[in-house]
Design a protein around this motif. Structure first.
Motif, PDB file in Angstrom:
ATOM      1  N   PRO A 199       0.829  -1.221   0.000  1.00 36.31           N
ATOM      2  CA  PRO A 199       0.000   0.000   0.000  1.00 36.31           C
ATOM      3  C   PRO A 199       0.858   1.264   0.000  1.00 36.31           C
ATOM      4  N   ALA A 200       0.318   2.312  -0.547  1.00 40.40           N
ATOM      5  CA  ALA A 200       1.014   3.594  -0.538  1.00 40.40           C
ATOM      6  C   ALA A 200       1.116   4.100   0.902  1.00 40.40           C
ATOM      7  N   PRO A 201       2.218   4.751   1.264  1.00 37.27           N
ATOM      8  CA  PRO A 201       2.363   5.245   2.638  1.00 37.27           C
ATOM      9  C   PRO A 201       1.321   6.317   2.959  1.00 37.27           C
ATOM     10  N   ARG A 202       0.845   6.286   4.189  1.00 40.79           N
ATOM     11  CA  ARG A 202      -0.167   7.255   4.608  1.00 40.79           C
ATOM     12  C   ARG A 202       0.444   8.620   4.898  1.00 40.79           C
ATOM     13  N   PHE A 203       1.715   8.660   5.218  1.00 43.83           N
ATOM     14  CA  PHE A 203       2.366   9.923   5.584  1.00 43.83           C
ATOM     15  C   PHE A 203       3.597  10.131   4.701  1.00 43.83           C
ATOM     16  N   PRO A 204       4.001  11.362   4.475  1.00 41.10           N
ATOM     17  CA  PRO A 204       5.208  11.629   3.677  1.00 41.10           C
ATOM     18  C   PRO A 204       6.460  11.141   4.395  1.00 41.10           C
TER      19      PRO A 204
END
Length: 240
Positions: A199-204
């Motif tokens: 999954p794409a990270p939720r935070f930078p």
């Protein structure tokens, strides 16, 4: 190969002196060889690749990149009706300029990191993540300070680096030849060809620059592994 390599196909028979020059195990001797130069079964694919390099250099090319996939043959350890055991290998070499010479680029020579990048491209294409590197030392055909062995999943995979000047001289080659040889059977065992969804990270991402002082006996790979072990699961990657 997309890395700019051309495939080479060599004889499985080589001269014993070539194996000796590369510090490779002696091959199985043939009872009725075609010639002295083809009187032993190869224990490394590099013997044939370096022959191809020598022939190519007579045409004065700017760069040569060759690879070969084939079998190496090792004498049986136990007495049996089978004179040798076989193993698949993938080997390659690089020599000359890293990129074509232009008005703005002088065309620097390839080095250890170009060969390592080729090895990592092979591992990445097979889904083998983060191979571990360790110094070779003064062993065999590789330069003691410009080479490394690599492993993954607890399995030794092979070696990569500059051809030892001693081996280059014995084979009539110039210095600066970069080579690698990997155990293809083990690569296939470790391969993960089905892509995994992440999954794409939720935070930078947050970057941190650290400076540490360690003893000279500590390798860069060892330091990187310690940082990764301490920082997980929050730390995604680290580079030295």
């Amino acid at each position: 190969w997309a890395g700019g390599f051309l495939e080479s196909v060599s004889y499985s028979f080589v001269a014993p002196r070539e194996l000796e020059a590369l510090g490779a195990p002696p091959g199985v001797s043939l009872m009725n060889p075609l010639s002295v130069e083809q009187s032993a079964m190869r224990t490394t694919l590099l013997a044939g690749l370096l022959q191809s390099l020598a022939r190519n250099l007579s045409f004065q090319p700017e760069s040569v990149r060759l690879y070969e996939i084939g079998r190496a043959y090792f004498p049986s350890q136990q007495p049996s009706s089978i004179p040798c055991r076989e193993g698949r290998r993938v080997s390659g070499l690089l020599y000359g300029r890293r990129s074509p010479r232009t008005w703005t680029e002088k065309g620097e020579a390839v080095d250890f990191y170009d060969a390592r990048a080729a090895v990592e491209a092979i591992c990445r294409s097979l889904g083998i993540a983060e191979p571990k590197y360790a110094p070779c030392g003064d062993v065999g055909h590789l330069h003691p300070r410009r080479s490394a062995t690599l492993s993954a999943g607890g399995e030794w995979l092979g070696g990569v680096g500059e051809l030892h000047p001693r081996a280059a001289k014995a084979l009539g080659l110039p210095r600066g030849v970069q080579v690698f040889e990997l155990d293809l059977d083990k690569l296939c065992e470790l391969a993960a060809l089905v892509p995994q969804l992440h999954p794409a990270p939720r935070f930078p991402a947050v970057l941190r620059d650290l400076a540490v002082v360690v003893g000279e006996e500590r390798s860069a790979e060892e330091i990187r592994r310690i940082i990764l072990d301490v920082g997980r699961p929050l730390l995604e990657d680290a580079s030295i």
